[in-house]
Design an enzyme around this catalytic site. Structure first.
Site, PDB file in Angstrom:
ATOM      1  N   SER A 139      35.741  29.382  40.460  1.00 51.41           N
ATOM      2  CA  SER A 139      34.970  30.190  41.405  1.00 51.41           C
ATOM      3  C   SER A 139      33.504  30.110  41.019  1.00 51.41           C
ATOM      4  CB  SER A 139      35.440  31.651  41.343  1.00 51.41           C
ATOM      5  OG  SER A 139      34.548  32.516  42.024  1.00 51.41           O
ATOM      6  N   TYR A 152      37.839  39.011  35.921  1.00 48.82           N
ATOM      7  CA  TYR A 152      37.946  37.913  36.879  1.00 48.82           C
ATOM      8  C   TYR A 152      36.919  36.825  36.589  1.00 48.82           C
ATOM      9  CZ  TYR A 152      37.825  35.282  41.223  1.00 48.82           C
ATOM     10  OH  TYR A 152      37.832  34.259  42.141  1.00 48.82           O
TER      11      TYR A 152
END
Length: 272
Positions: A139, A152
């Site tokens: 990401s 995350y």
């Protein structure tokens, strides 16, 4: 032994799109997720549309022996994997102390542990055959610390650095390793995490161009790709040091995920 592309988190979002585009390229598939009904429907559609073989493998990647169970099923099917797409993942967001510890633990099992375990399990076979590829989905959050997405973003930093390191190890040995670093993509990820404000730059793309960019980059043997001009600029032009300043700047952007009461949004399920 027949070979296939294995896609985790294949029942929706980027995983389902990877499966569709790989089937269009003629790849047989192994579709891995927890949602049997959605996997079966996808497999039947791809078989009908593209004439490929598509195998459904129901597996919860939070289970500590998930990779072994996957490889046992592959052996039972008589299949080898020549392309591994480590796509499954989920996120939590909010104040760290408000996030349930077991959710962050499961997040690491899916985002990091299962990804590494499956790569350990399947890459040696690729080496023996002298060809293969691994696509790890990270990401843009992996390029810097992200307050309120602490676990995350750290997990995606791991995926990015792990993928780049493996690529360097296996260059010249027939194995391609690509790390995909998308910005916000309109998938069930944001429904699961509990707030669309988790798309902190305020805009989203769809899975189709992201996967198309990933497969094109894999064809070109690139190390990583950040689809979208805005995402690429943010990933490459933002200064990385001093890290404390970068983190402070990031916090001004990510704080909007906090509800007015200070409560926390966190995922209820991972992309499966």
């Amino acid at each position: 032994m027949p070979t296939a592309a294995l896609v985790t988190g294949a029942s929706s979002g980027l995983g389902a799109e990877f499966a569709a585009q790989l089937a269009a390229r003629g790849h047989d598939l192994v579709l891995v997720a927890r949602s049997e009904a959605r996997l079966t429907a996808l497999a039947e559609r791809l078989i009908t549309e593209h004439g490929v073989h598509a195998h459904v493998l129901v597996q919860d990647l939070t289970e500590p022996d998930a990779a072994r169970r996957v490889t046992d099923r592959l052996a039972a099917l008589g299949l080898s994997v020549d392309l591994l797409v480590n796509n499954a993942g989920f996120g939590t967001c909010g104040r760290f102390e408000d996030i349930a510890a077991d959710r962050d633990h499961d997040q690491l099992l899916v985002n990091v542990v299962a990804l590494v375990d499956l790569t350990h399990a399947l890459l040696p076979g690729m080496l023996e055959r002298g060809a293969g590829a691994v696509v790890n989905v990270a990401s843009t959050a992996g390029f810097q610390p992200s307050p309120y997405f602490a676990v995350y973003s750290a997990s995606k930093s791991f995926v990015l650095n792990f993928g780049l390191a493996l690529r360097q190890e296996y260059r010249g040995r027939g194995i391609r390793v690509l790390t995909l670093c998308p910005g916000p993509v309109d998938t069930p990820f944001f429904d699961a995490i509990g707030t669309r404000d988790a798309a902190v730059n305020g805009s989203m793309t769809t899975p189709e161009p992201v996967v198309r960019a990933a497969l094109r980059s894999l064809d070109r043997d690139r190390g990583y790709v950040t689809p979208g001009l805005g995402n690429a600029l943010a990933a490459h032009l933002l200064p990385r040091r001093p890290r404390t300043l970068v983190t402070a700047l990031a916090e001004r952007i990510t704080r909007k995920v906090l509800a007015p009461s200070g409560t926390t949004a966190q995922s209820k399920e991972y992309a499966a």
